[in-house]
Scaffold this active site. Structure first.
Site, short mmCIF file in Angstrom:
data_model
loop_
_atom_site.label_atom_id
_atom_site.label_comp_id
_atom_site.label_asym_id
_atom_site.label_seq_id
_atom_site.Cartn_x
_atom_site.Cartn_y
_atom_site.Cartn_z
N ARG A 210 0.83 -1.21 0.00
CA ARG A 210 0.00 0.00 0.00
C ARG A 210 0.87 1.26 0.00
NH1 ARG A 210 -4.33 -3.20 2.94
NH2 ARG A 210 -3.14 -3.29 4.88
N PHE B 150 -11.78 -3.88 -5.42
CA PHE B 150 -11.79 -4.78 -4.26
C PHE B 150 -11.20 -4.00 -3.08
CE2 PHE B 150 -11.00 -7.25 -8.13
CZ PHE B 150 -12.10 -8.09 -8.15
N ASP C 75 -16.17 -2.02 -4.23
CA ASP C 75 -16.21 -3.29 -3.50
C ASP C 75 -17.67 -3.77 -3.48
OD1 ASP C 75 -14.08 -4.73 -1.36
OD2 ASP C 75 -16.18 -5.25 -1.07
N SER C 76 -17.86 -5.08 -3.50
CA SER C 76 -19.22 -5.63 -3.52
C SER C 76 -19.86 -5.65 -2.14
CB SER C 76 -19.20 -7.05 -4.09
OG SER C 76 -18.40 -7.90 -3.27
N ASP D 293 -6.94 -5.97 -6.60
CA ASP D 293 -6.54 -6.84 -5.48
C ASP D 293 -7.69 -7.81 -5.17
OD1 ASP D 293 -5.16 -7.91 -3.34
OD2 ASP D 293 -5.70 -6.30 -1.96
N CYS E 24 -3.57 -13.48 -4.50
CA CYS E 24 -3.31 -14.06 -3.18
C CYS E 24 -3.55 -15.57 -3.20
CB CYS E 24 -4.18 -13.40 -2.12
SG CYS E 24 -5.97 -13.59 -2.37
#
Length: 394
Positions: A210, A226, A248-249, A298, A338
């Site tokens: 970040r 995300f 973002d959801s 991400d 990830c």
């Protein structure tokens, strides 16, 4: 102690200190061990290999944790392992950062145990039956070593099902954490929700990335996909990004992001927070012709296992293709995976396919990885799950 004999030729990985022994490598189990019980493992020629947790439900039948036959796996052994792990992270914690991962499973010789520190609270994920059997001892040791206000069990990962364990989510000791707990990372404050948040409450594995990415965002128009609680968004604003669009959801993620903007006294007019499926929103941006200077991708774990690789590769390729199409010429794309099953070379190949489909020339200008509190044992490459690339899209 129950003894397990491996098939002839199956001892090499254990000798090289790899912690996993798959069920197909077992020749004989001398006794009837309970799931989570510590067993003694031998090669076919009766050479001692190590002590490990046994589980008949899992493809990983034994998770090795000790290679010295003279050691005794008792509460004192766990205390020494935990003290060693905690001590190795102390340099991370200071006035600017009061959150990090204190224990990282196999990397710290405690397969199936994750401990995250969030200010004065600890969040535990217990992902193996072996750690589950000594959970009481683990809590007692953490109380003694760290004196937290509370210890919360965040063992709600689907991985527990592979070990025959139920989902757990609740207080183990002390105070319940507040609904929104304030933590600091690199001088930026966050409200996190341990009980209802994703994973153990926060993604401290992106701490360094970040900060690195933010150094490229001065005066730039940024898209954070995300975004969760806003890690890349907040760091970009701290480095004077012109504007940030965060997608973002999760409604909770968007609400937490908005709280974090206020908490840090950032200019909320610089931020557009959108609750939406990311792929759907990227297509909407493409249709409207909107472009960005810097994009962060991400996503969650697309490949939880090697069997999901083909589907995951398609998902990563399409996501990154869309990202490349939304960048100004010479713009930057920070893209991550990830998924432990996707190594960095495979990820680079997927990015190359994305660039080809997008009709873009792409340069790799930086490679991202996981930080020091998520170390990788040299004998366990599977622990290197987080990887990323900073790309210049021409």
């Amino acid at each position: 102690m129950v003894e397990i004999i491996l098939k002839r030729g199956k001892e090499k990985a254990a000798i090289q200190r790899h912690p996993w022994i798959f069920s197909g490598a077992l020749e004989k189990v001398k006794g009837k061990p309970e799931n989570g019980e510590v067993v003694k493992v031998f090669a076919f020629d009766n050479e001692f290999l190590g002590y490990g947790y046994y589980n008949s439900n899992s493809r990983v039948a034994v998770r090795l944790l000790e290679w010295d036959e003279n050691q005794t796996i008792d509460k004192n052994w766990y205390q020494n392992r935990l003290k060693q792990a905690i001590a190795s992270r102390q340099f991370i914690l200071n006035e600017q950062t009061n959150t990090c991962r204190l224990v990282f499973s196999e990397a710290d010789f405690l397969p199936g145990l994750i401990v995250d520190k969030y200010a004065d609270f600890l969040s535990l994920q217990i992902l193996s039956s072996g750690i589950e059997t000594v959970k009481g001892d683990i809590v007692e040791i953490l109380k003694s070593e760290l004196n937290p206000k509370g210890i919360f069990d965040k063992s709600d990962a689907t991985a527990r099902g592979h070990e025959g364990l139920p989902i757990e989510n609740g207080l183990l000791w002390g105070e319940n954490p507040p609904e929104f707990l304030e933590v600091k990372e690199n001088g930026i404050s966050y409200h996190i929700n341990i009980a209802e948040g994703q994973k153990s409450g926060f993604y401290c594995d992106q701490r360094d990335n970040r900060s690195i990415l933010a150094s490229y965002t001065d005066g730039k128009k940024v898209l954070d996909c995300f975004s969760y609680s806003g890690g890349f968004t907040l760091n970009s604003l701290a480095k004077n990004a012109k504007s940030v669009t965060s997608v973002d959801s999760s409604a909770l993620a968007i609400e937490t992001l908005k709280q974090n903007l206020t908490l840090n006294k950032f200019d909320v007019d610089k931020v557009t927070a959108i609750q939406s499926d990311v792929n759907k929103q990227l297509r909407a941006f493409k249709e409207s012709g909107e472009l960005f200077d810097v994009i962060v991708l991400d996503p969650p774990k697309y490949a939880p296992s090697r069997s999901a690789m083909d589907r995951a590769a398609r998902a990563y390729k399409d996501l990154n293709r869309l990202g490349m199409l939304l960048l100004e010429k010479g713009g930057l794309l920070a893209t991550f995976s990830c998924s432990g099953a996707v190594d960095i070379e495979t990820f680079k190949q997927i990015i190359a396919w994305s660039a080809l489909d997008a009709g873009k020339e792409v340069q790799i200008i930086k490679q991202f990885c996981q930080p020091e509190d998520h170390p990788v044992r040299i004998s366990f490459s599977e622990g290197e799950y987080l990887k990323g690339l900073l790309l210049r899209v021409l």
